[in-house]
Design an enzyme around this catalytic site. Structure first.
Site, mmCIF file in Angstrom:
data_model
loop_
_atom_site.group_PDB
_atom_site.id
_atom_site.type_symbol
_atom_site.label_atom_id
_atom_site.label_comp_id
_atom_site.label_asym_id
_atom_site.label_seq_id
_atom_site.Cartn_x
_atom_site.Cartn_y
_atom_site.Cartn_z
ATOM 1 C CG ASP A 97 65.666 9.208 79.002
ATOM 2 O OD1 ASP A 97 66.364 8.881 78.415
ATOM 3 O OD2 ASP A 97 65.254 7.715 80.177
ATOM 4 C CD1 TRP A 118 66.364 5.235 74.868
ATOM 5 C CD2 TRP A 118 65.224 6.834 73.485
ATOM 6 N NE1 TRP A 118 66.415 6.530 75.822
ATOM 7 C CE2 TRP A 118 64.485 7.428 75.649
ATOM 8 C CE3 TRP A 118 64.170 7.309 73.275
ATOM 9 C CZ2 TRP A 118 64.397 7.933 75.819
ATOM 10 C CZ3 TRP A 118 62.962 8.820 73.357
ATOM 11 C CH2 TRP A 118 62.832 8.715 74.915
ATOM 12 N N GLY A 119 69.552 6.472 69.913
ATOM 13 C CA GLY A 119 69.714 6.092 69.299
ATOM 14 C C GLY A 119 69.370 7.488 67.846
ATOM 15 C CG ASP A 161 65.153 1.795 77.336
ATOM 16 O OD1 ASP A 161 65.374 2.164 77.058
ATOM 17 O OD2 ASP A 161 64.002 1.648 78.107
HETATM 18 C C1 GLA Z 1 64.931 4.780 79.570
HETATM 19 C C2 GLA Z 1 65.645 4.369 79.701
HETATM 20 C C3 GLA Z 1 66.411 3.882 80.450
HETATM 21 C C4 GLA Z 1 66.044 4.265 81.914
HETATM 22 C C5 GLA Z 1 64.048 4.496 81.995
HETATM 23 C C6 GLA Z 1 63.823 4.984 83.311
HETATM 24 O O1 GLA Z 1 63.710 3.803 78.788
HETATM 25 O O2 GLA Z 1 66.345 4.226 78.008
HETATM 26 O O3 GLA Z 1 67.501 3.337 80.304
HETATM 27 O O4 GLA Z 1 66.683 4.690 82.382
HETATM 28 O O5 GLA Z 1 64.063 5.406 80.691
HETATM 29 O O6 GLA Z 1 62.042 5.357 82.869
#
Ligand code: GLA
Length: 399
Positions: A167, A201-202, A222
């Site tokens: 992440d 996240w791009g 997300d």
């Molecule tokens: C980010 C990621 C999610 C998830 C959360 C967990 O938002 O993009 O997919 O893994 O963290 O905290």
């Protein structure tokens, strides 16, 4: 240090000019060199707990084992689902005295290795999560991998982990390519095959660099289980089709089928278009509570076959007008998967032709509707009445 230079050298080796045009070239041509770890030659299929439990206490050892049991008992393993993945909140908030991550004593009292052993005993694989930052995303403050890449990669390998989602929280503004490349190299050094899922996240245009770094990369923020969010993700993810291929995939995020406020038509669209876009199929609903209807959608073998087609092409949009969208996806045997997607608020007829969908010229074509299972023959027209927010997906073969 050599890492950024190595990336530049890799790009130069592909014969692409450097500078401003690299991005646009990569948007239209697949990368000549992709991460060569031999993994994820088709998009990963499995489960991840985040969309159903987030950080709640019911994310624990018994859930994870229960999901593995259901994969086997309910035919999902046989349908291709393989990875059982843990998301955020699996750890204690502090490392041990020698700097190693520690599994939560309450959620995973027997440790992660015991869970991996159980999952492996079912013929499945285990995934784990951390962040390319000082801490993961959850506000409890779980430790992240930045500066600990080799230690953490070694720990995951020693537990028998098969997949890492990495992440982007708490990244201290360190360059993304540097951070994600460091973990790629650390995973490689472990010698264990570990699918590498980049989750930034791009934010840093990963479609331009991630094919050389990870097996999949999120293209957006997300997902959430509602129509508006899903639609915006479909629009964003569909524009990067040219960089996807065996071992390197665009990731429009995990499935929400069975969650939230998605209607039946919207869930059919979700599964059909994730398959059409060669997306990872990671189930995000708590299968211990899922309805038969949810299992039926997730188990549609004809749609799964589109996602898992060995050619590894992401479907592309060939027309889009007034909320009526047509995708076509090239398949290994010469067929095309044609998806007719209706974004509008009412039922609409959506039409294209076999020629526009890229099929070779033939006197007739067979159309199989992958949800109703009806087949019909046409001389070239491909058309269907599609419910509001729904998708009709055909497998089209030239006769
Ligand atoms: C980010 C990621 C999610 C998830 C959360 C967990 O938002 O993009 O997919 O893994 O963290 O905290």
């Amino acid at each position: 240090m050599p890492r950024p230079r190595r990336l530049i050298a890799a790009l130069a080796a592909t014969g692409l000019a450097l500078g401003g045009i690299v991005g646009s070239v990569l948007l239209t041509a697949p990368p000549a060199s992709a991460l060569a770890n031999g993994l994820a030659l088709t998009p990963p299929m499995g489960f991840n707990n985040w969309n159903s439990t987030q950080c709640r206490a019911d994310f624990n050892e018994s859930m994870v084992k229960g999901i593995a049991d259901i994969f086997v008992a309910r035919g999902l393993k046989a349908a291709g689902y393989q990875y059982v993945n843990l998301d955020d909140c699996w750890a204690e908030t502090t490392r041990d005295s020698s700097g190693h991550l520690v599994p939560s004593h309450t959620r995973f009292p027997h440790g992660i290795k015991a869970v991996a052993d159980y999952v492996h005993s079912k013929g499945l694989k285990l995934g784990i999560y951390t962040s390319a930052g000082t801490h993961t995303c959850n506000k409890a403050g779980f430790p992240g991998g930045l500066g600990h890449e080799q230690t953490d990669a070694n720990t995951f390998a020693s537990w028998g982990v098969d997949y890492l989602k990495y992440d982007n929280c708490n990244n201290q503004n360190v360059d993304a390519v540097k951070r994600y490349t460091a973990m790629r190299d650390a995973l490689k050094k472990t010698g264990r095959p570990i699918v590498y899922s980049i989750c930034e996240w791009g934010k840093n245009k990963p479609w331009n660099w991630a094919p050389n770094v990870g097996n999949l990369w999120r293209t957006t923020g997300d997902i959430s289980p509602n129509w508006t969010r899903m639609l915006s993700i479909i629009n964003a993810n569909s524009s990067h089709a040219s960089v996807a291929g065996p071992g390197h995939w665009n990731d429009p995020d995990m499935l929400e089928i069975g969650n939230g406020s998605l209607s039946n038509a919207e869930q059919v669209t979700h599964f059909s278009l994730w398959a059409e876009m060669a997306a990872p199929l990671l189930i995000g609903t708590d299968l211990r509570k899922a309805s038969q209807h949810t299992f039926d959608i997730l188990s549609n073998r004809d749609v799964i076959a589109i996602d898992q087609d060995s050619l590894g092409k992401q479907g592309v949009i060939i027309s889009s007008s007034g909320g009526l969208v047509v995708f076509t996806k090239q398949l290994a045997n010469g067929d095309r998967a044609v998806a007719l997607f209706n974004e509008t608020g009412g039922t609409r007829t959506i039409s294209t032709t076999a020629a526009k969908a890229g099929l070779k010229s033939a006197s007739s074509y067979t159309l199989k509707d992958l949800w109703s299972k009806a087949t019909r023959t046409t001389s070239g027209a491909i058309s269907a009445s599609v419910p509001s927010h729904g998708t009709v997906i055909f497998r089209v073969s030239a006769n």
